[in-house]
Design a protein around this motif. Structure first.
Motif, PDB file in Angstrom:
ATOM      1  N   VAL A  88      -6.284   6.639  -1.426  1.00 31.57           N
ATOM      2  CA  VAL A  88      -5.938   5.333  -1.973  1.00 31.57           C
ATOM      3  C   VAL A  88      -6.616   4.293  -1.093  1.00 31.57           C
ATOM      4  CG1 VAL A  88      -4.085   3.679  -2.404  1.00 31.57           C
ATOM      5  CG2 VAL A  88      -3.743   6.108  -2.936  1.00 31.57           C
ATOM      6  N   ASP A  89      -7.361   3.398  -1.730  1.00 25.60           N
ATOM      7  CA  ASP A  89      -8.052   2.316  -1.037  1.00 25.60           C
ATOM      8  C   ASP A  89      -7.674   1.009  -1.711  1.00 25.60           C
ATOM      9  OD1 ASP A  89      -9.660   2.114   1.191  1.00 25.60           O
ATOM     10  OD2 ASP A  89     -11.389   3.074   0.258  1.00 25.60           O
TER      11      ASP A  89
ATOM     12  N   SER B 294     -14.966  -5.713  -5.859  1.00 25.53           N
ATOM     13  CA  SER B 294     -14.618  -6.093  -7.232  1.00 25.53           C
ATOM     14  C   SER B 294     -13.245  -5.552  -7.629  1.00 25.53           C
ATOM     15  CB  SER B 294     -15.677  -5.583  -8.207  1.00 25.53           C
ATOM     16  OG  SER B 294     -15.505  -4.200  -8.427  1.00 25.53           O
ATOM     17  N   LEU B 295     -12.743  -6.098  -8.723  1.00 26.10           N
ATOM     18  CA  LEU B 295     -11.487  -5.614  -9.296  1.00 26.10           C
ATOM     19  C   LEU B 295     -11.747  -4.846 -10.589  1.00 26.10           C
ATOM     20  CD1 LEU B 295      -9.195  -8.736  -8.745  1.00 26.10           C
ATOM     21  CD2 LEU B 295      -9.182  -6.595  -7.456  1.00 26.10           C
ATOM     22  N   ASP B 296     -13.010  -4.524 -10.857  1.00 22.32           N
ATOM     23  CA  ASP B 296     -13.389  -3.873 -12.112  1.00 22.32           C
ATOM     24  C   ASP B 296     -13.228  -2.365 -12.102  1.00 22.32           C
ATOM     25  OD1 ASP B 296     -14.125  -6.369 -13.088  1.00 22.32           O
ATOM     26  OD2 ASP B 296     -16.195  -6.156 -12.421  1.00 22.32           O
ATOM     27  N   LEU B 297     -13.283  -1.746 -10.941  1.00 19.65           N
ATOM     28  CA  LEU B 297     -13.266  -0.286 -10.838  1.00 19.65           C
ATOM     29  C   LEU B 297     -11.878   0.179 -10.397  1.00 19.65           C
ATOM     30  CD1 LEU B 297     -15.172   2.184 -11.040  1.00 19.65           C
ATOM     31  CD2 LEU B 297     -15.615   1.912  -8.600  1.00 19.65           C
TER      32      LEU B 297
ATOM     33  N   TYR C 208      -8.043   2.885  -6.519  1.00 17.13           N
ATOM     34  CA  TYR C 208      -8.068   1.551  -5.923  1.00 17.13           C
ATOM     35  C   TYR C 208      -6.824   0.759  -6.301  1.00 17.13           C
ATOM     36  CZ  TYR C 208     -12.900   2.729  -4.926  1.00 17.13           C
ATOM     37  OH  TYR C 208     -14.036   3.356  -4.468  1.00 17.13           O
ATOM     38  N   ARG C 209      -6.100   0.313  -5.266  1.00 19.60           N
ATOM     39  CA  ARG C 209      -4.809  -0.355  -5.454  1.00 19.60           C
ATOM     40  C   ARG C 209      -4.930  -1.734  -6.101  1.00 19.60           C
ATOM     41  NH1 ARG C 209      -1.324  -3.824  -2.384  1.00 19.60           N
ATOM     42  NH2 ARG C 209      -2.955  -4.028  -0.817  1.00 19.60           N
TER      43      ARG C 209
ATOM     44  N   ALA D 179       0.821  -1.218   0.000  1.00 29.90           N
ATOM     45  CA  ALA D 179       0.000   0.000   0.000  1.00 29.90           C
ATOM     46  C   ALA D 179       0.854   1.266   0.000  1.00 29.90           C
ATOM     47  CB  ALA D 179      -0.955  -0.016   1.198  1.00 29.90           C
ATOM     48  N   GLU D 180       1.923   1.267   0.759  1.00 29.14           N
ATOM     49  CA  GLU D 180       2.780   2.449   0.862  1.00 29.14           C
ATOM     50  C   GLU D 180       3.466   2.763  -0.471  1.00 29.14           C
ATOM     51  OE1 GLU D 180       6.760   3.667   3.338  1.00 29.14           O
ATOM     52  OE2 GLU D 180       5.193   2.580   4.439  1.00 29.14           O
ATOM     53  N   ALA D 181       3.996   1.737  -1.117  1.00 29.21           N
ATOM     54  CA  ALA D 181       4.664   1.930  -2.410  1.00 29.21           C
ATOM     55  C   ALA D 181       3.666   2.356  -3.484  1.00 29.21           C
ATOM     56  CB  ALA D 181       5.382   0.646  -2.823  1.00 29.21           C
ATOM     57  N   PHE D 182       2.453   1.792  -3.444  1.00 23.76           N
ATOM     58  CA  PHE D 182       1.431   2.176  -4.413  1.00 23.76           C
ATOM     59  C   PHE D 182       1.028   3.636  -4.218  1.00 23.76           C
ATOM     60  CE2 PHE D 182      -2.941   2.652  -5.893  1.00 23.76           C
ATOM     61  CZ  PHE D 182      -2.842   2.142  -7.178  1.00 23.76           C
TER      62      PHE D 182
END
Length: 116
Positions: free
Chosen positions: A35-36, A43-46, A73-74, A6-9
Motif C-alpha cells: 500500500v502506497d 497523480s490521483l489517476d492510478l 494506492y491510498r 494509512a493504517e485503516a486503509f
C-alpha cells in the motif's frame, strides 16, 4: 472524498484480499502486496499497479528472484470514493484487476470482463 489514515486503509486492503476466492490467490507465487499513498508521478489517476512479469511472459523464474509487487494506492482510492462501502468495492476491483495482470490478462480483456 473519504478520509482514512494509512493504517485503516491497509486494514481494508487486507480485508478485501482475504475475501477474494481461494482459486484467485492460491497461484500467486512470489508476489507481495504493497500500500502506497500515491503513484511516483503524484497523480490521483492510478488506483493500482502490477509491477512484475506475468505468468504468461515468464520463461524461467527461479529462487532468488525479487518478488512481483501489487501496489494499491491510498490517496487515489480515497479521492474516487464517497463512503466506505464504495471504497471497499473499489479496492476489491483494483485487487482483482492487478491480480489478473499477474495471470497475464491484459486491460482490453479486463474491460470486456468488467474488471477495469
Amino acid at each position: 472524498m473519504i478520509e482514512l489514515d494509512a493504517e485503516a486503509f491497509e486494514a481494508l486492503v487486507v480485508s478485501e484480499l482475504d475475501a477474494l476466492p481461494d482459486e484467485m490467490v492460491e497461484g500467486l507465487d512470489n508476489v507481495v502486496f504493497v500500500v502506497d499513498d500515491r503513484p511516483e508521478d503524484g497523480s490521483l489517476d492510478l488506483l493500482g499497479l502490477y509491477d512484475g512479469t506475468s505468468l504468461t511472459e515468464r520463461d524461467r523464474y527461479g529462487i532468488g528472484e525479487l518478488p512481483d509487487r501489487i501496489i494499491v494506492y491510498r490517496e487515489p482510492h480515497l479521492a474516487a470514493c464517497e463512503n466506505e462501502d464504495e471504497l471497499r468495492e473499489e479496492i476489491h476491483t483494483t485487487l482483482v484487476h492487478e491480480i489478473a495482470h499477474f495471470y497475464g490478462i491484459d486491460d482490453d480483456r479486463l474491460h470486456e470482463l468488467g474488471w477495469a
